[in-house]
Design a protein around this motif. Structure first.
Motif, short mmCIF file in Angstrom:
data_model
loop_
_atom_site.label_atom_id
_atom_site.label_comp_id
_atom_site.label_asym_id
_atom_site.label_seq_id
_atom_site.Cartn_x
_atom_site.Cartn_y
_atom_site.Cartn_z
N TYR A 291 5.70 0.52 8.02
CA TYR A 291 4.65 1.37 7.38
C TYR A 291 3.69 2.30 8.07
O TYR A 291 4.84 2.71 9.48
CB TYR A 291 3.30 -0.71 7.34
N GLY A 292 2.92 2.64 8.03
CA GLY A 292 2.46 3.83 8.68
C GLY A 292 0.82 3.78 8.46
O GLY A 292 0.68 4.77 6.68
N THR A 293 0.23 4.49 8.78
CA THR A 293 -1.61 4.18 8.81
C THR A 293 -1.16 6.24 9.19
O THR A 293 -1.97 6.28 9.83
CB THR A 293 -2.16 3.33 9.53
N THR A 294 -2.29 6.06 7.88
CA THR A 294 -2.68 7.43 7.76
C THR A 294 -1.76 9.04 8.19
O THR A 294 -1.84 9.34 9.51
CB THR A 294 -3.82 8.02 8.75
N THR B 35 -0.76 6.38 3.93
CA THR B 35 -0.90 5.50 4.55
C THR B 35 0.03 4.42 3.70
O THR B 35 0.01 4.30 2.24
CB THR B 35 -2.12 4.74 4.37
N SER B 36 1.04 3.78 3.91
CA SER B 36 2.10 2.63 4.05
C SER B 36 2.49 1.51 4.43
O SER B 36 1.85 1.95 5.51
CB SER B 36 3.11 3.96 2.80
N ASN B 37 2.49 0.77 3.18
CA ASN B 37 3.11 -0.61 4.16
C ASN B 37 3.46 -1.73 2.69
O ASN B 37 3.49 -1.75 1.92
CB ASN B 37 1.50 -1.93 4.20
N ALA C 150 0.96 -1.30 -0.22
CA ALA C 150 0.23 0.01 -0.35
C ALA C 150 0.51 1.83 -0.07
O ALA C 150 2.02 1.22 0.61
CB ALA C 150 -0.90 0.45 1.27
N THR D 58 7.46 5.97 7.63
CA THR D 58 6.20 5.31 8.60
C THR D 58 6.84 4.85 9.94
O THR D 58 7.82 5.87 10.09
CB THR D 58 7.15 3.96 7.71
#
Length: 209
Positions: A126-129, A68-70, A58, A103
């Protein structure tokens, strides 16, 4: 006992203390000199890191300025020394874009790396919003639309070096791995899932200790 005798006794004690202190200084100097000579003879080299690939699950910029990254990266580390081992006591990995962390930090398991050994790690980062600077959000959107995003995969930690029975103090380790990811064309990578693409990078990293 006369005052003169007490004075001689006190002077003798001070002289003894000076001799003990001088002996300790000489011993510390000899130990330090021995360590420095061993270090100079062995000529230790920094570990070498290579960013092998990145699998993107993502990577989405949303309004107003959130990312948002993964993704999963594969990093290899090689100990180039034939007489020095390396303890990785603490090692965190994360990603940045234009010097901004995007992240969370992911901890890598502490390990010992023997002579000439190679270790391979495949952590998820990863990091969400995650809030990003407005100008970075605009730049990220532009880079994605153009097809290539340049990230920096960073690793920070502490290491110790082992020579025989001697183990050094802890040193800071800084690793920087540029990652050019082609988001525009899935054919540049290997599709490994419905929304995941694996990109072969094989990029040498800069290492500072």
């Amino acid at each position: 006992m006369s005052a003169k005798d007490c004075g001689k006794h006190g002077h003798g004690r001070r002289k003894l203390f000076r001799r003990i202190f001088a002996s300790i200084l000489i011993l510390a100097f000899l130990v330090l000199l021995t360590v420095l000579l061993i270090w100079a003879i062995l000529r230790p080299s920094k570990p070498r890191f290579i960013l092998q690939d990145a699998t993107v699950y993502a990577f989405n910029v949303s309004s107003p300025n959130f990312l948002t990254s993964n993704f999963q990266v594969t990093v290899s580390s090689r100990n180039p020394n034939d007489k020095i081992g390396i303890y990785y006591d603490k090692l965190d990995i994360y990603a940045t874009y234009r010097s901004q962390q995007i992240t969370l930090r992911t901890a890598i398991q502490p390990t010992y790396q023997g002579h000439k050994e190679i270790d391979v790690w495949s952590p998820f980062i990863y990091g969400t919003t995650v809030p990003v600077a407005p100008y970075n959000a605009v730049a990220l959107s532009q880079d994605q639309s153009q097809g290539t995003v340049m990230l920096m995969i960073k690793m920070d930690g502490r290491v110790r070096f082992k020579v025989g029975a001697f183990i050094s103090g802890r040193y800071h380790l800084y690793v920087r791995c540029p990652a050019y990811i082609s988001f525009g064309n899935r054919n540049t990578g290997i599709v490994v899932g419905a929304n995941a693409v694996k990109y072969q990078l094989v990029t040498s990293c800069t290492v500072s200790v």
